[in-house]
Motif scaffolding. Structure first.
Motif, PDB file in Angstrom:
ATOM      1  N   ASN A  71       0.823  -1.210   0.000  1.00 17.15           N
ATOM      2  CA  ASN A  71       0.000   0.000   0.000  1.00 17.15           C
ATOM      3  C   ASN A  71       0.858   1.262   0.000  1.00 17.15           C
ATOM      4  O   ASN A  71       0.494   2.261  -0.630  1.00 17.15           O
ATOM      5  CB  ASN A  71      -0.962   0.011   1.186  1.00 17.15           C
ATOM      6  CG  ASN A  71      -2.161  -0.875   0.958  1.00 17.15           C
ATOM      7  OD1 ASN A  71      -2.585  -1.094  -0.170  1.00 17.15           O
ATOM      8  ND2 ASN A  71      -2.706  -1.408   2.037  1.00 17.15           N
ATOM      9  N   ILE A  72       1.989   1.227   0.673  1.00 18.14           N
ATOM     10  CA  ILE A  72       2.900   2.380   0.665  1.00 18.14           C
ATOM     11  C   ILE A  72       3.426   2.614  -0.753  1.00 18.14           C
ATOM     12  O   ILE A  72       3.461   3.739  -1.236  1.00 18.14           O
ATOM     13  CB  ILE A  72       4.051   2.175   1.672  1.00 18.14           C
ATOM     14  CG1 ILE A  72       3.511   2.269   3.101  1.00 18.14           C
ATOM     15  CG2 ILE A  72       5.167   3.199   1.446  1.00 18.14           C
ATOM     16  CD1 ILE A  72       4.495   1.827   4.170  1.00 18.14           C
ATOM     17  N   ALA A  73       3.824   1.532  -1.415  1.00 19.47           N
ATOM     18  CA  ALA A  73       4.359   1.655  -2.779  1.00 19.47           C
ATOM     19  C   ALA A  73       3.302   2.114  -3.774  1.00 19.47           C
ATOM     20  O   ALA A  73       3.620   2.772  -4.762  1.00 19.47           O
ATOM     21  CB  ALA A  73       4.946   0.319  -3.225  1.00 19.47           C
ATOM     22  N   THR A  74       2.042   1.789  -3.510  1.00 25.50           N
ATOM     23  CA  THR A  74       0.980   2.122  -4.467  1.00 25.50           C
ATOM     24  C   THR A  74       0.183   3.359  -4.069  1.00 25.50           C
ATOM     25  O   THR A  74      -0.783   3.701  -4.752  1.00 25.50           O
ATOM     26  CB  THR A  74       0.013   0.927  -4.627  1.00 25.50           C
ATOM     27  OG1 THR A  74      -0.544   0.603  -3.361  1.00 25.50           O
ATOM     28  CG2 THR A  74       0.728  -0.275  -5.208  1.00 25.50           C
ATOM     29  N   ARG A  75       0.582   4.018  -2.987  1.00 29.99           N
ATOM     30  CA  ARG A  75      -0.142   5.202  -2.526  1.00 29.99           C
ATOM     31  C   ARG A  75      -0.237   6.241  -3.640  1.00 29.99           C
ATOM     32  O   ARG A  75       0.711   6.501  -4.361  1.00 29.99           O
ATOM     33  CB  ARG A  75       0.585   5.796  -1.316  1.00 29.99           C
ATOM     34  CG  ARG A  75      -0.168   6.962  -0.700  1.00 29.99           C
ATOM     35  CD  ARG A  75       0.503   7.452   0.564  1.00 29.99           C
ATOM     36  NE  ARG A  75       0.413   6.409   1.582  1.00 29.99           N
ATOM     37  CZ  ARG A  75       1.350   6.169   2.493  1.00 29.99           C
ATOM     38  NH1 ARG A  75       2.448   6.878   2.514  1.00 29.99           N
ATOM     39  NH2 ARG A  75       1.189   5.206   3.369  1.00 29.99           N
ATOM     40  N   LYS A  76      -1.407   6.791  -3.790  1.00 29.08           N
ATOM     41  CA  LYS A  76      -1.734   7.827  -4.780  1.00 29.08           C
ATOM     42  C   LYS A  76      -1.588   7.346  -6.221  1.00 29.08           C
ATOM     43  O   LYS A  76      -1.417   8.136  -7.138  1.00 29.08           O
ATOM     44  CB  LYS A  76      -0.893   9.087  -4.553  1.00 29.08           C
ATOM     45  CG  LYS A  76      -1.203   9.770  -3.238  1.00 29.08           C
ATOM     46  CD  LYS A  76      -0.482  11.084  -3.112  1.00 29.08           C
ATOM     47  CE  LYS A  76      -0.833  11.738  -1.783  1.00 29.08           C
ATOM     48  NZ  LYS A  76      -0.184  13.005  -1.609  1.00 29.08           N
ATOM     49  N   ARG A  77      -1.636   6.026  -6.405  1.00 30.63           N
ATOM     50  CA  ARG A  77      -1.654   5.456  -7.747  1.00 30.63           C
ATOM     51  C   ARG A  77      -3.069   4.956  -8.008  1.00 30.63           C
ATOM     52  O   ARG A  77      -3.771   4.560  -7.076  1.00 30.63           O
ATOM     53  CB  ARG A  77      -0.654   4.300  -7.891  1.00 30.63           C
ATOM     54  CG  ARG A  77       0.785   4.684  -7.605  1.00 30.63           C
ATOM     55  CD  ARG A  77       1.331   5.707  -8.566  1.00 30.63           C
ATOM     56  NE  ARG A  77       1.309   5.214  -9.927  1.00 30.63           N
ATOM     57  CZ  ARG A  77       1.362   5.998 -11.000  1.00 30.63           C
ATOM     58  NH1 ARG A  77       1.438   7.297 -10.872  1.00 30.63           N
ATOM     59  NH2 ARG A  77       1.321   5.471 -12.202  1.00 30.63           N
ATOM     60  N   ASN A  78      -3.479   4.957  -9.233  1.00 31.12           N
ATOM     61  CA  ASN A  78      -4.836   4.540  -9.576  1.00 31.12           C
ATOM     62  C   ASN A  78      -4.883   3.017  -9.746  1.00 31.12           C
ATOM     63  O   ASN A  78      -4.961   2.504 -10.856  1.00 31.12           O
ATOM     64  CB  ASN A  78      -5.292   5.252 -10.850  1.00 31.12           C
ATOM     65  CG  ASN A  78      -6.761   5.062 -11.100  1.00 31.12           C
ATOM     66  OD1 ASN A  78      -7.511   4.701 -10.197  1.00 31.12           O
ATOM     67  ND2 ASN A  78      -7.185   5.281 -12.340  1.00 31.12           N
ATOM     68  N   ILE A  79      -4.804   2.314  -8.602  1.00 32.73           N
ATOM     69  CA  ILE A  79      -4.831   0.854  -8.615  1.00 32.73           C
ATOM     70  C   ILE A  79      -5.987   0.412  -7.730  1.00 32.73           C
ATOM     71  O   ILE A  79      -6.114   0.858  -6.592  1.00 32.73           O
ATOM     72  CB  ILE A  79      -3.506   0.263  -8.098  1.00 32.73           C
ATOM     73  CG1 ILE A  79      -2.339   0.756  -8.945  1.00 32.73           C
ATOM     74  CG2 ILE A  79      -3.564  -1.258  -8.104  1.00 32.73           C
ATOM     75  CD1 ILE A  79      -0.985   0.368  -8.400  1.00 32.73           C
ATOM     76  N   ASP A  80      -6.808  -0.469  -8.265  1.00 31.01           N
ATOM     77  CA  ASP A  80      -7.952  -0.993  -7.526  1.00 31.01           C
ATOM     78  C   ASP A  80      -7.455  -1.820  -6.339  1.00 31.01           C
ATOM     79  O   ASP A  80      -6.650  -2.735  -6.520  1.00 31.01           O
ATOM     80  CB  ASP A  80      -8.789  -1.854  -8.475  1.00 31.01           C
ATOM     81  CG  ASP A  80     -10.031  -2.434  -7.828  1.00 31.01           C
ATOM     82  OD1 ASP A  80     -10.385  -2.021  -6.710  1.00 31.01           O
ATOM     83  OD2 ASP A  80     -10.662  -3.294  -8.475  1.00 31.01           O
ATOM     84  N   LEU A 119       1.415  -4.632 -12.442  1.00 32.72           N
ATOM     85  CA  LEU A 119       0.313  -3.709 -12.146  1.00 32.72           C
ATOM     86  C   LEU A 119       0.617  -2.254 -12.474  1.00 32.72           C
ATOM     87  O   LEU A 119      -0.204  -1.563 -13.062  1.00 32.72           O
ATOM     88  CB  LEU A 119      -0.050  -3.791 -10.661  1.00 32.72           C
ATOM     89  CG  LEU A 119      -0.847  -4.984 -10.197  1.00 32.72           C
ATOM     90  CD1 LEU A 119      -1.096  -4.891  -8.689  1.00 32.72           C
ATOM     91  CD2 LEU A 119      -2.166  -5.081 -10.929  1.00 32.72           C
ATOM     92  N   ASP A 120       1.812  -1.772 -12.046  1.00 27.33           N
ATOM     93  CA  ASP A 120       2.073  -0.339 -12.144  1.00 27.33           C
ATOM     94  C   ASP A 120       3.575  -0.090 -12.058  1.00 27.33           C
ATOM     95  O   ASP A 120       4.204  -0.449 -11.054  1.00 27.33           O
ATOM     96  CB  ASP A 120       1.349   0.392 -11.009  1.00 27.33           C
ATOM     97  CG  ASP A 120       1.457   1.891 -11.109  1.00 27.33           C
ATOM     98  OD1 ASP A 120       0.655   2.494 -11.828  1.00 27.33           O
ATOM     99  OD2 ASP A 120       2.355   2.459 -10.443  1.00 27.33           O
ATOM    100  N   ASP A 121       4.152   0.539 -13.084  1.00 26.16           N
ATOM    101  CA  ASP A 121       5.599   0.771 -13.114  1.00 26.16           C
ATOM    102  C   ASP A 121       6.084   1.665 -11.978  1.00 26.16           C
ATOM    103  O   ASP A 121       7.148   1.442 -11.411  1.00 26.16           O
ATOM    104  CB  ASP A 121       6.018   1.393 -14.454  1.00 26.16           C
ATOM    105  CG  ASP A 121       5.986   0.384 -15.591  1.00 26.16           C
ATOM    106  OD1 ASP A 121       6.042  -0.830 -15.316  1.00 26.16           O
ATOM    107  OD2 ASP A 121       5.912   0.814 -16.767  1.00 26.16           O
ATOM    108  N   VAL A 122       5.313   2.700 -11.651  1.00 30.59           N
ATOM    109  CA  VAL A 122       5.734   3.625 -10.603  1.00 30.59           C
ATOM    110  C   VAL A 122       5.754   2.920  -9.245  1.00 30.59           C
ATOM    111  O   VAL A 122       6.710   3.048  -8.477  1.00 30.59           O
ATOM    112  CB  VAL A 122       4.834   4.882 -10.567  1.00 30.59           C
ATOM    113  CG1 VAL A 122       5.160   5.749  -9.358  1.00 30.59           C
ATOM    114  CG2 VAL A 122       4.987   5.680 -11.857  1.00 30.59           C
ATOM    115  N   ALA A 123       4.717   2.146  -8.949  1.00 30.47           N
ATOM    116  CA  ALA A 123       4.682   1.391  -7.695  1.00 30.47           C
ATOM    117  C   ALA A 123       5.829   0.389  -7.646  1.00 30.47           C
ATOM    118  O   ALA A 123       6.454   0.182  -6.599  1.00 30.47           O
ATOM    119  CB  ALA A 123       3.338   0.683  -7.537  1.00 30.47           C
ATOM    120  N   PHE A 124       6.131  -0.209  -8.783  1.00 25.56           N
ATOM    121  CA  PHE A 124       7.249  -1.155  -8.881  1.00 25.56           C
ATOM    122  C   PHE A 124       8.562  -0.472  -8.517  1.00 25.56           C
ATOM    123  O   PHE A 124       9.345  -0.981  -7.720  1.00 25.56           O
ATOM    124  CB  PHE A 124       7.298  -1.732 -10.301  1.00 25.56           C
ATOM    125  CG  PHE A 124       8.534  -2.513 -10.615  1.00 25.56           C
ATOM    126  CD1 PHE A 124       8.825  -3.697  -9.945  1.00 25.56           C
ATOM    127  CD2 PHE A 124       9.401  -2.086 -11.603  1.00 25.56           C
ATOM    128  CE1 PHE A 124       9.958  -4.439 -10.253  1.00 25.56           C
ATOM    129  CE2 PHE A 124      10.535  -2.811 -11.918  1.00 25.56           C
ATOM    130  CZ  PHE A 124      10.819  -3.983 -11.242  1.00 25.56           C
TER     131      PHE A 124
END
Length: 155
Positions: A71-80, A119-124
């Motif tokens: 959740n920290i890595a995906t914060r403010k990303r548009n991921i369900d 899922l998401d390059d930025v979160a990765f």
């Protein structure tokens, strides 16, 4: 189940239903004392997993801790959030289906990075920066350079 509001142990299940991926049961509960309502999730656990840290220390696997780091890595990303829960469930199933109940933290981190990359390059990249302990801008540059090279190979 103890009420999170007042601590009373007398709670009643008002509704039960499977989650979308049928990996858990979602239960709506109500406290008999304060009337508070809350949700719990019940999951199948095939075996107790232990994480072997790089320091040699062994700690019990904690699904919630794993979910918090993701959740920290995906914060403010548009991921369900359901996608994240499915990713974590898949990781846990892979770990539980292995013959060994002891998992190296590097293996767990690799599985998380693999899932986040899909899922998401930025979160990765966010997760990788902590996982790989980036300390300088050059670390990011090298990592992003390898990522770009991998993308151009796949094209």
């Amino acid at each position: 189940m103890r009420c999170p509001f007042c601590g009373n142990e007398d709670t009643q299940v008002k509704d039960s239903r499977p989650t979308e991926d049928s990996a858990a049961i979602r239960r709506r509960r109500q406290c008999g004392s304060c009337g508070g309502r809350f949700t719990t999730f019940e999951r199948v656990q095939l075996r107790e997993l232990t994480i072997l840290k790089n320091s040699g220390k062994k700690v019990p696997f904690d699904r919630e801790k794993l979910m918090r780091s993701i959740n920290i890595a995906t914060r403010k990303r548009n991921i369900d959030p359901e996608q994240l829960d499915q990713m974590v469930s898949g990781i846990v199933r892979r770990l539980e289906s292995r013959g060994d109940s002891e998992i190296e933290s590097r293996e767990l981190g690799g599985l998380v990075m693999q899932g986040l990359q899909e899922l998401d390059d930025v979160a990765f990249v966010r997760y990788a920066s902590v996982y790989n302990n980036f300390g300088r801008v050059e670390d990011f540059e090298k990592f992003l350079g390898r990522m770009a090279a991998d993308v151009s190979k796949d094209s």
